[in-house]
Design a protein around this motif. Structure first.
Motif, PDB file in Angstrom:
ATOM      1  N   GLU A  28       0.816  -1.213   0.000  1.00  0.00           N
ATOM      2  CA  GLU A  28       0.000   0.000   0.000  1.00  0.00           C
ATOM      3  C   GLU A  28       0.852   1.266   0.000  1.00  0.00           C
ATOM      4  O   GLU A  28       1.946   1.296   0.569  1.00  0.00           O
ATOM      5  N   VAL A  29       0.311   2.325  -0.588  1.00  0.00           N
ATOM      6  CA  VAL A  29       0.999   3.619  -0.559  1.00  0.00           C
ATOM      7  C   VAL A  29       1.248   4.057   0.879  1.00  0.00           C
ATOM      8  O   VAL A  29       2.338   4.540   1.220  1.00  0.00           O
ATOM      9  N   ALA A  30       0.261   3.867   1.748  1.00  0.00           N
ATOM     10  CA  ALA A  30       0.385   4.298   3.142  1.00  0.00           C
ATOM     11  C   ALA A  30       1.514   3.596   3.874  1.00  0.00           C
ATOM     12  O   ALA A  30       1.990   4.088   4.908  1.00  0.00           O
ATOM     13  N   ASP A  31       1.950   2.451   3.347  1.00  0.00           N
ATOM     14  CA  ASP A  31       3.055   1.725   3.977  1.00  0.00           C
ATOM     15  C   ASP A  31       4.377   2.470   3.875  1.00  0.00           C
ATOM     16  O   ASP A  31       5.367   2.076   4.510  1.00  0.00           O
ATOM     17  N   TYR A  32       4.408   3.538   3.090  1.00  0.00           N
ATOM     18  CA  TYR A  32       5.653   4.272   2.869  1.00  0.00           C
ATOM     19  C   TYR A  32       5.601   5.684   3.446  1.00  0.00           C
ATOM     20  O   TYR A  32       6.465   6.506   3.140  1.00  0.00           O
ATOM     21  N   ALA A  33       4.624   5.946   4.296  1.00  0.00           N
ATOM     22  CA  ALA A  33       4.554   7.229   4.987  1.00  0.00           C
ATOM     23  C   ALA A  33       5.762   7.375   5.913  1.00  0.00           C
ATOM     24  O   ALA A  33       6.307   6.379   6.401  1.00  0.00           O
ATOM     25  N   PRO A  34       6.208   8.601   6.149  1.00  0.00           N
ATOM     26  CA  PRO A  34       7.425   8.805   6.946  1.00  0.00           C
ATOM     27  C   PRO A  34       7.416   8.147   8.315  1.00  0.00           C
ATOM     28  O   PRO A  34       8.455   7.681   8.788  1.00  0.00           O
ATOM     29  N   ASP A  35       6.257   8.086   8.969  1.00  0.00           N
ATOM     30  CA  ASP A  35       6.246   7.458  10.290  1.00  0.00           C
ATOM     31  C   ASP A  35       6.568   5.977  10.210  1.00  0.00           C
ATOM     32  O   ASP A  35       7.143   5.404  11.155  1.00  0.00           O
ATOM     33  N   LYS A  36       6.240   5.335   9.078  1.00  0.00           N
ATOM     34  CA  LYS A  36       6.557   3.915   8.910  1.00  0.00           C
ATOM     35  C   LYS A  36       8.065   3.713   8.779  1.00  0.00           C
ATOM     36  O   LYS A  36       8.643   2.789   9.365  1.00  0.00           O
ATOM     37  N   THR A  37       8.711   4.564   7.988  1.00  0.00           N
ATOM     38  CA  THR A  37      10.138   4.392   7.757  1.00  0.00           C
ATOM     39  C   THR A  37      10.963   4.840   8.959  1.00  0.00           C
ATOM     40  O   THR A  37      12.009   4.249   9.242  1.00  0.00           O
ATOM     41  N   VAL A  38      10.490   5.865   9.678  1.00  0.00           N
ATOM     42  CA  VAL A  38      11.138   6.205  10.946  1.00  0.00           C
ATOM     43  C   VAL A  38      10.998   5.039  11.923  1.00  0.00           C
ATOM     44  O   VAL A  38      11.938   4.706  12.656  1.00  0.00           O
ATOM     45  N   GLY A  39       9.837   4.393  11.899  1.00  0.00           N
ATOM     46  CA  GLY A  39       9.643   3.221  12.750  1.00  0.00           C
ATOM     47  C   GLY A  39      10.616   2.108  12.433  1.00  0.00           C
ATOM     48  O   GLY A  39      11.142   1.439  13.347  1.00  0.00           O
ATOM     49  N   ASP A  40      10.891   1.895  11.135  1.00  0.00           N
ATOM     50  CA  ASP A  40      11.891   0.897  10.753  1.00  0.00           C
ATOM     51  C   ASP A  40      13.257   1.238  11.325  1.00  0.00           C
ATOM     52  O   ASP A  40      13.992   0.364  11.816  1.00  0.00           O
ATOM     53  N   LEU A  41      13.619   2.508  11.237  1.00  0.00           N
ATOM     54  CA  LEU A  41      14.920   2.953  11.743  1.00  0.00           C
ATOM     55  C   LEU A  41      15.067   2.643  13.225  1.00  0.00           C
ATOM     56  O   LEU A  41      16.082   2.059  13.648  1.00  0.00           O
ATOM     57  N   ILE A  42      14.088   3.027  14.002  1.00  0.00           N
ATOM     58  CA  ILE A  42      14.177   2.807  15.453  1.00  0.00           C
ATOM     59  C   ILE A  42      14.151   1.318  15.774  1.00  0.00           C
ATOM     60  O   ILE A  42      14.888   0.842  16.648  1.00  0.00           O
ATOM     61  N   ALA A  43      13.315   0.559  15.059  1.00  0.00           N
ATOM     62  CA  ALA A  43      13.247  -0.881  15.296  1.00  0.00           C
ATOM     63  C   ALA A  43      14.569  -1.562  14.961  1.00  0.00           C
ATOM     64  O   ALA A  43      14.999  -2.495  15.659  1.00  0.00           O
ATOM     65  N   LEU A  44      15.227  -1.119  13.893  1.00  0.00           N
ATOM     66  CA  LEU A  44      16.523  -1.690  13.530  1.00  0.00           C
ATOM     67  C   LEU A  44      17.561  -1.357  14.596  1.00  0.00           C
ATOM     68  O   LEU A  44      18.361  -2.225  14.988  1.00  0.00           O
ATOM     69  N   ALA A  45      17.570  -0.108  15.066  1.00  0.00           N
ATOM     70  CA  ALA A  45      18.503   0.256  16.137  1.00  0.00           C
ATOM     71  C   ALA A  45      18.259  -0.604  17.372  1.00  0.00           C
ATOM     72  O   ALA A  45      19.216  -1.104  17.999  1.00  0.00           O
ATOM     73  N   ASP A  46      17.001  -0.820  17.713  1.00  0.00           N
ATOM     74  CA  ASP A  46      16.676  -1.673  18.863  1.00  0.00           C
ATOM     75  C   ASP A  46      17.180  -3.098  18.651  1.00  0.00           C
ATOM     76  O   ASP A  46      17.725  -3.719  19.564  1.00  0.00           O
ATOM     77  N   ALA A  47      16.984  -3.616  17.445  1.00  0.00           N
ATOM     78  CA  ALA A  47      17.405  -4.989  17.155  1.00  0.00           C
ATOM     79  C   ALA A  47      18.912  -5.150  17.287  1.00  0.00           C
ATOM     80  O   ALA A  47      19.399  -6.245  17.605  1.00  0.00           O
ATOM     81  N   LEU A  48      19.645  -4.081  17.055  1.00  0.00           N
ATOM     82  CA  LEU A  48      21.102  -4.119  17.145  1.00  0.00           C
ATOM     83  C   LEU A  48      21.609  -3.692  18.516  1.00  0.00           C
ATOM     84  O   LEU A  48      22.826  -3.617  18.729  1.00  0.00           O
ATOM     85  N   GLY A  49      20.707  -3.388  19.429  1.00  0.00           N
ATOM     86  CA  GLY A  49      21.109  -2.958  20.765  1.00  0.00           C
ATOM     87  C   GLY A  49      21.716  -1.569  20.789  1.00  0.00           C
ATOM     88  O   GLY A  49      22.500  -1.251  21.690  1.00  0.00           O
ATOM     89  N   ILE A  50      21.328  -0.730  19.829  1.00  0.00           N
ATOM     90  CA  ILE A  50      21.856   0.632  19.731  1.00  0.00           C
ATOM     91  C   ILE A  50      20.883   1.585  20.421  1.00  0.00           C
ATOM     92  O   ILE A  50      19.690   1.591  20.105  1.00  0.00           O
ATOM     93  N   GLY A  51      21.406   2.400  21.336  1.00  0.00           N
ATOM     94  CA  GLY A  51      20.585   3.416  21.982  1.00  0.00           C
ATOM     95  C   GLY A  51      20.602   4.699  21.182  1.00  0.00           C
ATOM     96  O   GLY A  51      19.811   4.891  20.267  1.00  0.00           O
ATOM     97  N   ARG A  52      21.525   5.590  21.518  1.00  0.00           N
ATOM     98  CA  ARG A  52      21.673   6.839  20.767  1.00  0.00           C
ATOM     99  C   ARG A  52      22.718   6.648  19.665  1.00  0.00           C
ATOM    100  O   ARG A  52      23.676   5.896  19.830  1.00  0.00           O
ATOM    101  N   PHE A  53      22.516   7.350  18.551  1.00  0.00           N
ATOM    102  CA  PHE A  53      23.381   7.122  17.398  1.00  0.00           C
ATOM    103  C   PHE A  53      23.489   8.387  16.558  1.00  0.00           C
ATOM    104  O   PHE A  53      22.649   9.295  16.635  1.00  0.00           O
TER     105      PHE A  53
END
Length: 294
Positions: free
Chosen positions: A72-97
């Motif tokens: 869906e188009v809505a799947d690419y809204a900025p909040d979705k991609t920011v969510g990916d960023l934070i989730a990836l940082a969490d998965a890697l055990g990264i706090g601040r970066f």
């Protein structure tokens, strides 16, 4: 130069991302976000260098290369991609970066810095406009509005049929190549064509433009400014480096005008390059990043 490895991460945001990683996870982390129509390969010159003394992370963002491509188009809204960023940082055990972004990756980096300052310690932007200044310029600056008409074309729901008819090679040569120094692409042309030919890739990449709320009026149109332009815009509090290729024909140097009012702790480095600065002038980009981090 440090070795770069690749892993795939299944994130709680519902996507799987292919990610390039390098360096010691105990070292200071840097996350790199690429833009359209690229992949982690945007950073092919910076990652091995910076991985010598940093933990570098560069995902293929949702919709690109072989990462997940939600429908869906809505799947690419900025909040979705920011969510990916934070989730990836969490998965890697990264706090601040430290967060680095180019083009659409820079747009998401601006948004992440504005909405998650608890996670973004320092911000590095490469030829990606601040959302307030970009929207203002699309209303007020005739040159930037004309240069941004490609966004209207990319939002056309019939564009994929046109691309299917002409072929991806023609898209590379007739559209993408107009904004790059093709002599510096080298053997990457085959990489681009392979990534763009993945099932659903072109639609997914174009959906980043379709999901954006940025208003791009037609050339000469008498356009009303969006309401948020008349309201105070929150300044960023972390240190910010903006690297700008002055030869960019899609994002003009007017994007730097007034930026200091929105980013009090700002350093701007202007370089000799077009839009795709990280590989058109890689030495200047890496040097500027290192000086900023030091």
């Amino acid at each position: 130069m440090a070795e770069i490895r690749h892993e795939r991460f299944a994130l709680p945001t519902g996507v799987e991302l292919d990610v390039a990683l390098g360096g010691d996870p105990a070292s200071p982390p840097i996350i790199f976000l690429h833009g359209f129509p690229e992949s982690h390969r945007t950073w092919r010159h910076q990652l091995p260098d910076l991985a010598e003394d940093h933990f570098v992370v560069a995902p293929d963002q949702r919709g690109f290369a072989r990462s997940s491509k939600p429908p869906e188009v809505a799947d690419y809204a900025p909040d979705k991609t920011v969510g990916d960023l934070i989730a990836l940082a969490d998965a890697l055990g990264i706090g601040r970066f430290t967060l680095v972004g180019h083009d659409w990756g820079g747009a998401i980096a601006w948004m992440a810095a504005l909405t998650r300052p608890d996670r973004v310690e320092r911000l590095i932007i490469i030829n990606a406009p601040h959302p307030y200044i970009f929207q203002k310029s699309l209303i007020k600056d005739a040159g930037q509005r004309a240069a941004s008409q490609y966004i209207r074309a990319f939002r056309n729901p019939n564009l994929e049929k046109h691309l299917e008819a002409i072929g991806l090679e023609a898209f590379f040569d007739g559209t993408f190549a107009k904004h790059v120094d093709t002599a510096k692409v080298g053997d990457e042309r085959a990489v681009y064509l392979d990534q763009w030919s993945q099932p659903g890739a072109m639609t997914a990449m174009l959906n980043w433009y379709r999901a954006s709320s940025i208003v791009v009026p037609e050339t000469g149109e008498d356009a009303e400014p969006p309401a948020f332009l008349s309201q105070p815009f929150p300044p960023l509090r972390m240190p910010v480096l903006v690297i700008w290729g002055l030869g960019d024909t899609a994002l003009l140097p007017c994007q730097l005008d007034g930026l200091d009012a929105l980013v009090p702790d700002l350093k701007i480095v202007k370089v000799d390059a077009g839009h795709f600065v990280p590989w058109e002038n890689p030495e200047a980009v890496t040097k500027a990043i290192r000086a900023f981090l030091a």
